[in-house]
Motif scaffolding. Structure first.
Motif, PDB file in Angstrom:
ATOM      1  N   PRO A   1       0.581  -1.414   0.038  1.00 13.13           N
ATOM      2  CA  PRO A   1       0.150  -0.100  -0.052  1.00 13.13           C
ATOM      3  C   PRO A   1       1.011   1.394  -0.067  1.00 13.13           C
ATOM      4  CG  PRO A   1      -0.992  -1.711   1.517  1.00 13.13           C
ATOM      5  CD  PRO A   1       0.520  -2.153   0.858  1.00 13.13           C
TER       6      PRO A   1
ATOM      7  N   LEU B   1       1.129   3.558  -3.530  1.00  9.61           N
ATOM      8  CA  LEU B   1       0.172   4.294  -3.632  1.00  9.61           C
ATOM      9  C   LEU B   1       0.876   6.228  -2.718  1.00  9.61           C
ATOM     10  CD1 LEU B   1      -2.614   3.441  -2.220  1.00  9.61           C
ATOM     11  CD2 LEU B   1      -2.462   3.091  -4.616  1.00  9.61           C
TER      12      LEU B   1
ATOM     13  N   TYR C   1      -1.648   1.889  -9.098  1.00  8.39           N
ATOM     14  CA  TYR C   1      -2.570   2.202  -9.923  1.00  8.39           C
ATOM     15  C   TYR C   1      -2.482   0.635 -10.361  1.00  8.39           C
ATOM     16  CZ  TYR C   1      -4.158   6.042  -7.385  1.00  8.39           C
ATOM     17  OH  TYR C   1      -4.676   6.932  -5.885  1.00  8.39           O
TER      18      TYR C   1
ATOM     19  N   GLN D   1      -9.711  -3.722   2.261  1.00 12.96           N
ATOM     20  CA  GLN D   1      -8.390  -2.882   1.415  1.00 12.96           C
ATOM     21  C   GLN D   1      -7.392  -2.000   2.543  1.00 12.96           C
ATOM     22  OE1 GLN D   1     -10.361   0.856  -0.035  1.00 12.96           O
ATOM     23  NE2 GLN D   1     -10.950   1.146   1.609  1.00 12.96           N
TER      24      GLN D   1
ATOM     25  N   GLU E   1      -5.741   2.897   2.537  1.00 16.09           N
ATOM     26  CA  GLU E   1      -7.160   3.595   1.836  1.00 16.09           C
ATOM     27  C   GLU E   1      -8.405   3.370   2.346  1.00 16.09           C
ATOM     28  OE1 GLU E   1      -5.683  -0.525  -0.188  1.00 16.09           O
ATOM     29  OE2 GLU E   1      -6.201   0.383  -1.991  1.00 16.09           O
TER      30      GLU E   1
ATOM     31  N   HIS F   1      -9.366   7.161   3.245  1.00 11.33           N
ATOM     32  CA  HIS F   1     -10.450   7.563   2.705  1.00 11.33           C
ATOM     33  C   HIS F   1     -11.909   7.978   2.457  1.00 11.33           C
ATOM     34  CE1 HIS F   1     -11.108  10.491  -1.549  1.00 11.33           C
ATOM     35  NE2 HIS F   1     -11.141   8.868  -2.309  1.00 11.33           N
TER      36      HIS F   1
ATOM     37  N   GLU G   1     -12.203   6.906  -5.535  1.00 13.40           N
ATOM     38  CA  GLU G   1     -10.795   7.409  -5.477  1.00 13.40           C
ATOM     39  C   GLU G   1     -10.482   8.168  -6.847  1.00 13.40           C
ATOM     40  OE1 GLU G   1      -8.492   4.061  -6.318  1.00 13.40           O
ATOM     41  OE2 GLU G   1      -8.115   4.056  -3.710  1.00 13.40           O
TER      42      GLU G   1
END
Ligand code: SF4
Lengths: 362, 502
Positions: free
Chosen positions: A285, A288, A295, B187, B191, B194, B218
């Motif tokens: 992660p 990102l 992505y 996730q 993440e 968000h 997103e």
């Protein structure tokens, strides 16, 4: 051209290698275990264009408000021939504030070789009186290429030692700043320390005369008044060095790359995506925030426990595939002996979860 | 990350929708919460740009700052915000209740309700903390006078931000934290910060999988970020030209009104989707039954609110920039105690949370197979009631003989482990000696000792009162630890920044 250089050029396609800057070099330390990234960065591929082309554009926009503010603060701090800056840096280093210091702006529109030479000459000239050097042109060896760095940077020579001075516009409030921003500034400054040390070493001077303590100048509290802090970047220097060394051994890296591999953004998207999949990645992660291909790689890593974060993967006994985790948890699949312990834990977890959700007394 | 929660994430991936990790709600939900969605100006030191604020879904007030670099405009924003927040806070100062203290020898009073503030994410809490920091020391007199409501709001915002550090407090909550406390998505934790993506997983639109809803969320063009940071694209393409138009219309009232209306339209467009998500999140949380110990923790929030309101009534000054050494140690100790209590309480309230502890061997469930409720231990100076029970469990028992356990059904009763004996087919027999929770006599009242056939959850987690630490007063603190204190609250340490650098 060596065969390695030829292969890298072929991977990149027609385009010249993408120029690195301190930010991109700092980003190299983001996921050092990832071969895909090391190969693409080593070849100087334009990863933003690549990501866009394969349908997974990166989102690294910058607000123009932030840029304007950054420039304004920097100009303010550097005003008056750096008098204020000199005072801040000297006080933070705990040395007497020199009466005066020379200010040399090494920036300019002249040719790169000339500028490089001017920077080299000015920075390595003997002399021990206080001096500030703005916009020095530095260089680093990245994956066999010479990379030029044109930092908005001041190198301060005080008491015969050099300190990298980074001016950033994020605030330090009551002595505390956003840890993520400080960490990013620390890695970038480490890139400059490394480049300065390389320059000194090449001239036969002591690289250690460039301090591993960098001076970070930020606005203090909610006003524009600057405040200087010291950051020790030794750890960052080690990580950077290791990754640059790894990229220097490109031949080793290229052994994992199939012949005919291309990352030329001009190629067909389907071809590119297929080619990218042939080079092993290690998505996490954190990508990102640090890699343009995130992505794309995240989409590829769907169904893997690592995509949920390393703590999740570890808590699942290090098992890579979500389907396997669930098959072991339900007992559908028997575990091989070295996984038996992890499987037993997963079975117990699944039973406990099911029990509690079914409202059985506990 | 516990294996149980990690498994829930894996299950969410497979199911395409978030999975529950709690069976009850572990936070208090106010009947009249204040929802605040702030936006900050990029690049500035926490300059407010806009906010939507209100206590009901159809009651959103929009506040904007047409030029956040302008100090007067920023303080006008804070004054307007104070005009909403302070009367709302006062609304909770009507009715008090008496609380017995000092073993009933005295009483004190606390308000029967307290304010609860919601922001979208932890960055929203940081924003409020810094907004509090930048306003609580301002003065209504002197060189740069501000409206008297400004420093008052600053103190309250600081109060809320400090409460938010206390585990288990429901005074100021971030929606993403509240939701991930109850659901696991497919996730990562980054993440989950968000809010649109998180809600996409928890409550995807009909016909959508969680992963598809999250991916759509997103795209900042579709779902603006939940703040306080704005979308850079929005800044560059929409906000910057609109701000410039407003500034350029300086001496043309009609053009200025038009430019202002455009700013309002743009900023509302960025904030309104998050506003909707906030109320949707509150709805989802409201559908969960509250845990049994939630009200008790909320009483702590009510105490804190009462105490701080009284402090301000008595002309109490603003919170210091930094704690002194003793205050910092006291705070740390308090937060650690709160964290322990909160973890234990959640486990007692929620079998799904207790399951995490069962998995690690801190708890097990078993059936009572033998009970001797009348057993008296007369080996000491005077006889005492010490019933024994035997519990049989299929779960691994990782507690040693001599350890003390508690049962969730009788939190006031200690159960000392006397024997642990492996039995047939992987079962374990545990003999426990009970004390406490049975009155003062030598006969246990009915129901106070578990009966044969009863299923028990036994755990090493204890709800027993944790003693408060003792700390020197400020005057007794050696100077090496920051005391005796200098009266100037602005004393700064120079070591601060390096401590955040890894
Ligand atoms: S995003 Fe992909 S290529 Fe980039 S570092 Fe992560 S795994 Fe490697």
């Amino acid at each position: 051209m060596t065969s390695t250089a030829q292969r890298l050029a072929a991977i990149r396609g027609d385009a010249p290698p993408k120029r690195h800057n301190a930010r991109t070099i700092a980003a190299l330390t983001g996921n050092p275990g990832c071969s895909r990234r090391a190969v693409l960065d080593g070849a100087g591929v334009d990863k933003s264009a690549l990501a866009e082309r394969v349908g997974f554009p990166a989102r690294f926009g910058q607000s123009r408000f932030a840029i304007t503010r950054g420039n304004a603060f920097e100009a303010q701090v550097k005003a008056d021939g750096g008098a204020e800056l000199l005072r801040l840096v000297a006080q933070r280093l705990g040395v007497p504030v020199p009466e005066r210091a020379s200010w040399t702006d090494l920036g300019g529109a002249d040719d790169l070789p000339d500028r490089r030479e001017r920077s080299r000459a000015a920075l390595t000239a003997s002399g021990s009186e206080a001096a500030l050097f703005d916009h020095p042109l530095l260089g680093l060896q990245v994956a066999g290429q010479r990379v030029h760095l044109e930092p908005d940077l001041v190198a301060a020579r005080l008491g015969g030692r050099f300190h990298v001075v980074e001016i950033k516009s994020f605030p330090v409030i009551d002595g505390q700043a956003d840890p993520a921003k400080v960490a990013a500034a620390a890695v970038q400054s480490a890139v400059y320390v490394l480049a300065l040390r390389d320059l000194f070493a090449a001239e036969g001077r002591d690289p250690e005369s460039v301090s591993h303590d960098v001076v970070l100048v930020c606005p203090r509290d909610f006003a524009n008044q600057p405040v200087a802090s010291l950051i020790d970047v030794r750890k960052q220097l080690l990580v950077l060095r290791r990754q640059l060394d790894r990229m220097a051994r490109l031949d080793d890296l290229l052994t994992v790359v199939p012949t005919g591999f291309t990352a030329d953004p001009a190629a067909e998207p389907a071809t590119l995506a297929a080619a990218l999949r042939t080079v092993p990645a290690r998505y996490a992660p954190d990508c990102l925030a640090g890699c343009e291909l995130a992505y794309f790689c995240r989409n590829e890593a769907r169904g893997q426990t690592g995509a949920l974060g390393r703590p999740v993967r570890e808590a699942l006994g290090g098992i890579a595939e979500v389907t396997e985790v669930l098959a072991l948890a339900t007992g559908e699949r028997a575990a091989d002996p070295e996984r038996e312990e992890a499987a037993a834990l997963l079975r117990a977890a699944a039973r406990l979860r099911a029990d509690a959700l079914a409202g059985h007394p506990a | 990350m516990s294996t149980l929660r990690a498994l829930a994430r894996a299950q969410a991936v497979a199911a395409g929708v978030a999975q529950p990790v709690a069976t009850v709600r572990h936070l208090h939900l106010a009947t009249r919460p204040l929802v605040l969605v702030p936006l900050a100006m990029a690049g500035e030191a926490h300059a407010p740009l806009a906010a939507l604020v209100g206590t009901a879904p159809d009651d959103a007030r929009l506040l904007i700052v047409p030029q956040p670099r302008n100090r007067d405009q920023r303080f006008r924003f804070v004054t307007e915000l104070a005009g909403i927040v302070l009367p709302w806070l006062d609304g909770f100062r009507g009715v008090s209740e008496a609380v017995a203290v000092d073993r009933g020898r005295d009483v004190r009073y606390r308000y029967v309700d307290a304010p609860q503030l919601w922001v979208p994410n932890p960055a929203g809490i940081t924003f409020l903390r810094l907004l509090g920091r930048s306003t609580r020391f301002r003065r209504p007199d002197g060189d740069y006078p501000v409206h008297p409501a400004v420093p008052l709001l600053g103190r309250w915002l600081t109060f809320f931000a400090e409460r938010a550090e206390q585990p288990g407090s429901s005074a100021l909550l971030a929606m993403t934290d509240a939701l991930t406390l109850h659901w696991a998505t497919g996730q990562s934790a980054v993440e989950d910060l968000h809010l649109p993506a998180l809600l996409g997983w928890i409550d995807p639109p009909a016909g959508w999988t969680g992963v598809a809803a999250a991916a759509r969320a997103e795209d900042p063009g579709v779902c603006p970020p939940a703040g306080p940071a704005t979308d850079p694209e929005f800044d560059n393409a929409a906000l910057a030209p609109a701000m410039a138009a407003w500034a350029a219309a300086d001496d043309d009232p009609a053009a200025r009104d038009e430019a202002y209306a455009e700013l309002v339209r743009l900023l509302r467009g960025q904030l309104a989707p998050t506003w909707e998500l906030m109320w949707r999140g509150l709805g989802l949380l409201g559908a969960l039954p509250p845990g049994a110990r939630v009200a008790g923790r909320w009483a702590g929030d009510r105490d804190a609110f009462t105490g701080y309101a009284e402090h301000l009534d008595a002309d109490g000054g603003p919170q210091p920039r930094r704690d002194g050494a003793v205050a910092a140690a006291v705070r740390l100790h308090r937060l650690e105690r709160a964290a322990t209590t909160y973890a234990v309480q959640r486990a007692y309230d929620d079998p799904l949370v207790m399951a995490e502890h069962r998995l690690t061997g801190e708890a097990f469930v078993g059936d009572v197979t033998l009970a001797d409720p009348a057993r008296v231990d007369d080996s000491g100076k005077r006889p005492v009631l010490r019933p024994r029970i035997q519990v049989v469990t299929t779960e691994p028992v990782r507690v040693p003989v001599g350890a003390t356990l508690w049962s969730t059904a009788r939190p006031g009763q200690k159960a000392k482990v006397v024997f642990v004996t492996p039995a047939a087919d992987g079962r374990t027999e545990v003999v426990l000696e009970l004390s406490g929770g049975m009155g003062r006599g030598l006969t246990a009242p009915p129901g106070s000792v578990p009966q044969v056939g009863e299923r028990l959850c036994l755990t090493t987690l204890s709800e027993a009162f944790l003693p408060a630490g003792t700390f020197p007063t400020a005057e007794e603190t050696p100077w090496t630890h920051g005391g005796p204190p200098v009266a100037d609250v602005s004393t700064r340490s120079s070591a601060g920044l390096s401590s955040v650098v890894g």
